[in-house]
Design a protein around this motif. Sequence first.
Motif, PDB file in Angstrom:
ATOM      1  N   ARG A  89       0.865  -1.220  -0.135  1.00  0.00           N
ATOM      2  CA  ARG A  89      -0.040  -0.062   0.078  1.00  0.00           C
ATOM      3  C   ARG A  89       0.925   1.249   0.004  1.00  0.00           C
ATOM      4  NH1 ARG A  89      -3.836   2.760   4.508  1.00  0.00           N
ATOM      5  NH2 ARG A  89      -1.883   2.130   5.655  1.00  0.00           N
ATOM      6  N   ALA A  91       1.573   4.867   0.534  1.00  0.00           N
ATOM      7  CA  ALA A  91       0.739   5.780   1.375  1.00  0.00           C
ATOM      8  C   ALA A  91       1.265   7.062   1.059  1.00  0.00           C
ATOM      9  CB  ALA A  91       0.969   5.390   2.904  1.00  0.00           C
ATOM     10  N   ALA A 112      -2.409   5.353  -2.759  1.00  0.00           N
ATOM     11  CA  ALA A 112      -3.247   6.569  -2.308  1.00  0.00           C
ATOM     12  C   ALA A 112      -2.996   7.841  -2.781  1.00  0.00           C
ATOM     13  CB  ALA A 112      -2.867   6.503  -0.655  1.00  0.00           C
ATOM     14  N   TRP A 149      -7.659   4.508  -2.024  1.00  0.00           N
ATOM     15  CA  TRP A 149      -7.045   5.298  -0.675  1.00  0.00           C
ATOM     16  C   TRP A 149      -6.650   6.832  -0.856  1.00  0.00           C
ATOM     17  CZ3 TRP A 149      -6.966   3.606   4.439  1.00  0.00           C
ATOM     18  CH2 TRP A 149      -7.386   2.145   4.440  1.00  0.00           C
ATOM     19  N   LYS A 151      -4.419   9.915   1.218  1.00  0.00           N
ATOM     20  CA  LYS A 151      -3.556   9.980   2.319  1.00  0.00           C
ATOM     21  C   LYS A 151      -3.385  11.616   2.659  1.00  0.00           C
ATOM     22  CE  LYS A 151       0.020   9.508   5.023  1.00  0.00           C
ATOM     23  NZ  LYS A 151       1.319   9.057   4.608  1.00  0.00           N
ATOM     24  N   ALA A 185     -13.558   5.702  -1.627  1.00  0.00           N
ATOM     25  CA  ALA A 185     -12.067   5.664  -1.214  1.00  0.00           C
ATOM     26  C   ALA A 185     -12.059   5.858   0.131  1.00  0.00           C
ATOM     27  CB  ALA A 185     -11.300   6.954  -1.839  1.00  0.00           C
ATOM     28  N   ARG A 186     -11.167   4.881   0.831  1.00  0.00           N
ATOM     29  CA  ARG A 186     -11.081   5.132   2.418  1.00  0.00           C
ATOM     30  C   ARG A 186      -9.910   5.920   2.451  1.00  0.00           C
ATOM     31  NH1 ARG A 186     -10.182  -1.173   4.523  1.00  0.00           N
ATOM     32  NH2 ARG A 186      -9.495  -1.340   2.316  1.00  0.00           N
ATOM     33  N   THR A 188      -6.754   7.598   5.116  1.00  0.00           N
ATOM     34  CA  THR A 188      -5.682   7.442   6.171  1.00  0.00           C
ATOM     35  C   THR A 188      -4.985   8.873   6.204  1.00  0.00           C
ATOM     36  OG1 THR A 188      -4.101   6.056   7.017  1.00  0.00           O
ATOM     37  CG2 THR A 188      -3.840   6.661   4.424  1.00  0.00           C
ATOM     38  N   ASP A 206     -10.607   6.308   8.052  1.00  0.00           N
ATOM     39  CA  ASP A 206     -10.415   4.636   8.235  1.00  0.00           C
ATOM     40  C   ASP A 206      -9.184   4.200   8.886  1.00  0.00           C
ATOM     41  OD1 ASP A 206     -12.898   4.112   6.467  1.00  0.00           O
ATOM     42  OD2 ASP A 206     -11.684   5.825   5.529  1.00  0.00           O
ATOM     43  N   CYS A 207      -8.322   5.049   8.754  1.00  0.00           N
ATOM     44  CA  CYS A 207      -7.015   4.335   9.411  1.00  0.00           C
ATOM     45  C   CYS A 207      -6.061   5.560   9.638  1.00  0.00           C
ATOM     46  CB  CYS A 207      -5.965   3.666   8.361  1.00  0.00           C
ATOM     47  SG  CYS A 207      -4.530   2.959   8.526  1.00  0.00           S
TER      48      CYS A 207
END
Length: 363
Positions: A89, A91, A112, A149, A151, A185-186, A188, A206-207
């Motif tokens: 992933r 990030a 992301a 994702w 970021k 999308a999530r 973080t 989400d994170c």
Amino acid sequence: MSDHAVLRVKGRVLVGPEEVLDEIWVVGGRISLDRPAGARDVRTVEGWVLPGLVDAHCHVGLGAHGAVPDDVAEKQALTEREAGALLLRDAGSPADTRWTDDREDLPKIIRAGRHIARTRRYIRDFAWEIEPEDLVAYVAQEARRGDGWVKLVGDWIDRGEGDLAPCWPRGAVEAAIAEAHRLGARVTAHCFAENSLRDLVEAGIDCVEHATGLTEETVPLFAERGVAIVPTLVNIATFPKLAAGGEEKFPRWSAHMRRLHERRYETVRSAWDAGVPVFVGTDAGGSLPHGLVAEEVAELVRAGIPAADAVGAASWTARSWLGRPGIEEGAPADLVVYDTDPRQDVTALAAPRRVVLDGHVVA
């Protein structure tokens, strides 16, 4: 290995923390749980087998001063592969690494997009640097460019305060996260400090990456909302050096970084004990080298996470969290083979016997 060759993988195949098979087969780059009829040109690989490892926080295409050329990004990805990390992933990276998707010999990347940071509140040339009124638009842009994702940089040093401080007002974060979720999308966020966490979690994040600022007040909130953390302990190990470098100019920040470092294991164990999902990520790229996934698993064990669960945080559990298959019928044959059981001794992860990517023995 030709496209029509068959690979027999035997020994102890760890499908999950408890489920173990004696063998699996690889046909056309895919996993088969049954011996294929009329199999010819069979190659056998034997040992303790895991799904390809996951580095859930790294940065392919990123160097100390921003984006790197494709040949450097390729070496980064190959280093991850040699370590058994076959699902990454990414990030946050300013580099376009889509070209790697056409390479069967390189790990699969979940991107992301590019980091989204507050103006002059992050490492130069890494992120889009914007103000809160533009946050929703940039989150939408990166949600469309990424692989599910986005970021954010949730906190960073505020030079006026001389310490870590949140980057975004609560309302801007709420609107941005809602927009990302609307687009599928999530989200973080990079967070070192304590005071950015509640707003981000209550806004629906989400994170959280690093999460060194978790406290007894916010750990239950993470657990209740199911917000995952990726502690990147191999990166947190650099805090004392960073603190020493900033001591003279930012003494408050320096002391804060040291405190976060000193309680890093306690922080992770408290989150784990409360039921917060914890995953393996190294923060490779930028300043750290790639290929540190085994070291990060060992760090989680030092923090008090049981070995089998730490292995899962870099394999079957992480793959499930990211929505990618592990060892199952028809899945891509991304496997790592070891001489001994990594659930008994995680140091085994540092020495893969074989690495299989899309059914090809690549290392």
